[in-house]
Design a protein around this motif. Structure first.
Motif, short mmCIF file in Angstrom:
data_model
loop_
_atom_site.label_atom_id
_atom_site.label_comp_id
_atom_site.label_asym_id
_atom_site.label_seq_id
_atom_site.Cartn_x
_atom_site.Cartn_y
_atom_site.Cartn_z
N HIS A 93 35.13 -1.06 -13.00
CA HIS A 93 35.11 -0.32 -11.74
C HIS A 93 34.78 -1.25 -10.58
CE1 HIS A 93 34.65 3.03 -8.98
NE2 HIS A 93 33.44 2.56 -8.63
N LEU A 94 33.84 -2.19 -10.81
CA LEU A 94 33.48 -3.16 -9.77
C LEU A 94 34.69 -4.00 -9.37
CD1 LEU A 94 31.45 -4.74 -8.00
CD2 LEU A 94 30.93 -6.13 -10.03
N ILE A 95 35.43 -4.48 -10.37
CA ILE A 95 36.61 -5.32 -10.09
C ILE A 95 37.63 -4.53 -9.28
CG2 ILE A 95 38.54 -6.56 -11.14
CD1 ILE A 95 36.62 -7.14 -13.51
N ARG A 96 37.85 -3.28 -9.64
CA ARG A 96 38.80 -2.44 -8.89
C ARG A 96 38.36 -2.31 -7.43
NH1 ARG A 96 42.57 0.51 -11.58
NH2 ARG A 96 42.48 0.45 -13.87
N GLU A 107 41.91 -15.09 -12.76
CA GLU A 107 41.75 -16.31 -13.56
C GLU A 107 41.29 -15.97 -14.97
OE1 GLU A 107 40.40 -20.14 -11.28
OE2 GLU A 107 38.96 -18.56 -10.86
N GLY A 108 41.62 -16.84 -15.91
CA GLY A 108 41.13 -16.67 -17.27
C GLY A 108 41.80 -15.55 -18.04
N VAL A 109 43.06 -15.29 -17.74
CA VAL A 109 43.80 -14.23 -18.45
C VAL A 109 44.27 -14.79 -19.79
CG1 VAL A 109 45.77 -12.68 -18.36
CG2 VAL A 109 44.54 -13.26 -16.25
N GLU A 110 43.78 -14.19 -20.88
CA GLU A 110 44.05 -14.78 -22.20
C GLU A 110 44.60 -13.80 -23.22
OE1 GLU A 110 40.51 -16.73 -23.50
OE2 GLU A 110 40.43 -18.09 -21.78
N SER A 111 44.74 -12.53 -22.87
CA SER A 111 45.21 -11.57 -23.87
C SER A 111 46.11 -10.52 -23.20
CB SER A 111 44.03 -10.86 -24.54
OG SER A 111 43.36 -10.01 -23.62
N GLU A 112 46.92 -9.85 -24.02
CA GLU A 112 47.80 -8.80 -23.52
C GLU A 112 46.99 -7.65 -22.93
OE1 GLU A 112 50.99 -8.49 -23.06
OE2 GLU A 112 51.40 -10.52 -23.77
N THR A 113 45.83 -7.37 -23.53
CA THR A 113 45.00 -6.28 -23.02
C THR A 113 44.56 -6.56 -21.59
OG1 THR A 113 44.17 -5.82 -25.26
CG2 THR A 113 42.89 -4.97 -23.40
N VAL A 114 44.14 -7.80 -21.34
CA VAL A 114 43.69 -8.17 -20.00
C VAL A 114 44.87 -8.21 -19.04
CG1 VAL A 114 42.65 -10.02 -18.63
CG2 VAL A 114 41.66 -9.40 -20.83
N ILE A 115 46.03 -8.68 -19.51
CA ILE A 115 47.23 -8.69 -18.66
C ILE A 115 47.55 -7.28 -18.19
CG2 ILE A 115 49.72 -9.06 -18.62
CD1 ILE A 115 49.30 -11.41 -20.51
N GLU A 116 47.53 -6.32 -19.11
CA GLU A 116 47.85 -4.94 -18.75
C GLU A 116 46.81 -4.38 -17.79
OE1 GLU A 116 50.59 -3.27 -19.30
OE2 GLU A 116 51.33 -5.12 -20.23
N CYS A 146 45.03 -6.07 -15.62
CA CYS A 146 45.25 -6.71 -14.32
C CYS A 146 46.48 -6.12 -13.62
CB CYS A 146 45.41 -8.21 -14.49
SG CYS A 146 43.89 -9.08 -14.92
N ARG A 147 47.51 -5.82 -14.39
CA ARG A 147 48.70 -5.20 -13.81
C ARG A 147 48.38 -3.80 -13.29
NH1 ARG A 147 52.96 -7.16 -18.49
NH2 ARG A 147 53.47 -9.18 -17.54
N ASP A 148 47.53 -3.10 -14.02
CA ASP A 148 47.14 -1.76 -13.59
C ASP A 148 46.37 -1.82 -12.27
OD1 ASP A 148 46.87 1.13 -14.09
OD2 ASP A 148 44.73 0.65 -14.31
N ASP A 196 36.93 -14.74 -10.65
CA ASP A 196 36.44 -15.63 -11.71
C ASP A 196 36.72 -15.08 -13.10
OD1 ASP A 196 34.77 -18.09 -12.34
OD2 ASP A 196 33.65 -16.54 -13.41
N ARG A 197 36.89 -15.99 -14.02
CA ARG A 197 37.16 -15.63 -15.41
C ARG A 197 36.09 -14.70 -15.98
NH1 ARG A 197 35.78 -17.09 -20.49
NH2 ARG A 197 37.44 -17.17 -22.06
N SER A 198 34.82 -14.91 -15.59
CA SER A 198 33.73 -14.08 -16.13
C SER A 198 33.93 -12.61 -15.81
CB SER A 198 32.39 -14.56 -15.58
OG SER A 198 32.35 -14.44 -14.16
N LEU A 199 34.58 -12.31 -14.70
CA LEU A 199 34.92 -10.92 -14.38
C LEU A 199 36.17 -10.46 -15.13
CD1 LEU A 199 34.38 -10.71 -10.50
CD2 LEU A 199 32.95 -9.70 -12.28
N ILE A 200 37.18 -11.31 -15.13
CA ILE A 200 38.48 -10.91 -15.69
C ILE A 200 38.39 -10.64 -17.19
CG2 ILE A 200 40.86 -11.64 -16.06
CD1 ILE A 200 40.13 -10.83 -13.16
N VAL A 201 37.67 -11.46 -17.94
CA VAL A 201 37.60 -11.25 -19.40
C VAL A 201 36.96 -9.92 -19.74
CG1 VAL A 201 37.59 -13.72 -19.94
CG2 VAL A 201 35.42 -12.54 -19.58
#
Length: 377
Positions: free
Chosen positions: A319-322, A338-347, A349-351, A303-308
């Motif tokens: 740590h929870l998401i990992r 879901e809810g990926v809106e910035s380069e910081t979050v993209i990086e 998520c890729r990590d 969910d977006r609430s976790l990803i942001v």
């Protein structure tokens, strides 16, 4: 069932309006443009086409004496008087005396009224709002469901390699008051039509993609209140045939995942028909890890609430998401952020090594024409 005459006798001599407030109805009469507003002042209020009715509705589809409304001690009871075209409360036809309350939508054949209550201290005049049309829930939903005044927009789902893996179908309408998908489904749910709206959206999404050359996966939604039963399986089989070789992913809301055995049978039947399963909004409510482990959906949408929260690298959620992501991968489940809106979050998520990505950073929901025009350009 309470006999009609007994109700009339029970409330005889009482008044609709207490010392503190008025009851009333408001709406639009067919063929008229002015807002109709009527304060109820009798204990036993008759509604119908007759000029002698307490609330006279000049529509040929309304019976002469169509229904009556009785209120006492703040409780309102609506009864149909054997009308030809029916009396409805919030879209459901009534046959017995039915309690109604403030804000309920009352429909007499083709006339829709809304029950309201106001303080006696308020000025006794009609207030005209520029957004009165947002209050006509029944007629607005009729435009959505019967006249199909809605559009399907598609939001890209991107793979870790940056390719477009698929699209999610999302509904939009320009009808005042229902522009937000959340408000639209809340309105449909109140009228018991959320399942019907979901079915229409899925059908329209398939139809629109058939008119494009796009061959990626199509993510289709279910409503949380929609039964995951044989009728949905049969509908999906029909859509599977219409979609040809395209991959279909059916999203199931986390709230629906309450019975692992039932969900397992449902998922197995869909997979036999080449339809994948995604658990949607994972982490938004009670994360049902046991059911996820038993059913093992094809895709788990975080969910977006976790990803942001990944925008803050030191956030306790990171740590929870990992950990949750690692559990999903150990079970062989593909993961989607879901809810990926910035380069910081993209990086971030890729990590973590998410498999799929969705959010404004990769594209907003747009019509099929706009989305696939940009793809061909």
């Amino acid at each position: 069932m309470i006999p009609q005459q007994h109700l009339a006798n029970l409330f005889a001599g009482s008044v609709l309006n207490t010392a503190d407030f008025h009851w009333g109805v408001t709406g639009l009469i067919p063929g008229q443009t002015n807002i109709f507003r009527f304060l109820l002042g009798e204990a036993h209020c008759t509604i119908g086409r007759s000029p002698d009715a307490n609330v006279s509705l000049p529509s040929k589809n309304v019976s002469k004496y169509h229904a009556n409304l009785i209120v006492t001690n703040g409780v309102a009871i609506l009864s149909d008087l054997g009308s030809r075209n029916g009396t409805f409360v919030n879209g459901r036809r009534i046959f017995d005396p039915t309690p109604v309350g403030e804000g309920d939508y009352l429909q007499f054949a083709d006339v829709e009224l809304r029950l309201f209550r106001e303080s006696r201290s308020e000025p006794d005049y009609t207030c005209v709002s520029e957004q009165q049309e947002t209050k006509w829930l029944l007629s607005s939903m009729q435009r959505v469901l019967s006249e199909r005044e809605f559009e399907i927009h598609f939001q890209p789902v991107i793979s870790a390699s940056g390719d477009r893996y698929g699209v999610e179908a999302l509904v939009r309408t320009s009808i005042p008051g229902l522009e937000s998908p959340l408000r639209l489904f809340e309105a449909a749910s109140r009228l018991g039509q959320s399942g019907a709206l979901s079915r229409l959206c899925r059908q329209e999404a398939i139809r629109q993609l058939d008119q494009t050359s796009f061959g990626g996966a199509l993510f289709l939604n279910t409503d949380p209140a929609e039964p995951l039963d044989g009728s949905l399986v049969q509908e999906m089989k029909t859509l599977r045939q219409k979609a040809g070789s395209r991959q279909i992913v059916l999203e199931i809301h986390e709230e629906s995942v309450t019975n692992a055995s039932m969900i397992q049978d449902f998922s197995d039947e869909l997979r036999r028909n080449r339809i994948a399963i995604a658990f949607d909004d994972f982490g938004a409510g009670q994360s049902r890890l046991l059911e996820i482990a038993q059913v093992r959906p094809d895709i788990l949408k975080f969910d977006r609430s976790l990803i942001v929260s990944l925008a803050e690298t030191t956030s306790p959620q990171a740590h929870l998401i990992r950990s949750l992501h690692a559990c999903a991968k150990d079970l062989g489940i593909r993961t989607l952020a879901e809810g990926v809106e910035s380069e910081t979050v993209i990086e971030a998520c890729r990590d973590i090594q998410f498999d799929l990505y969705q959010g404004y950073a990769f594209g907003r929901p747009v019509s099929a024409q706009k989305l696939f025009r940009s793809q061909d350009a």
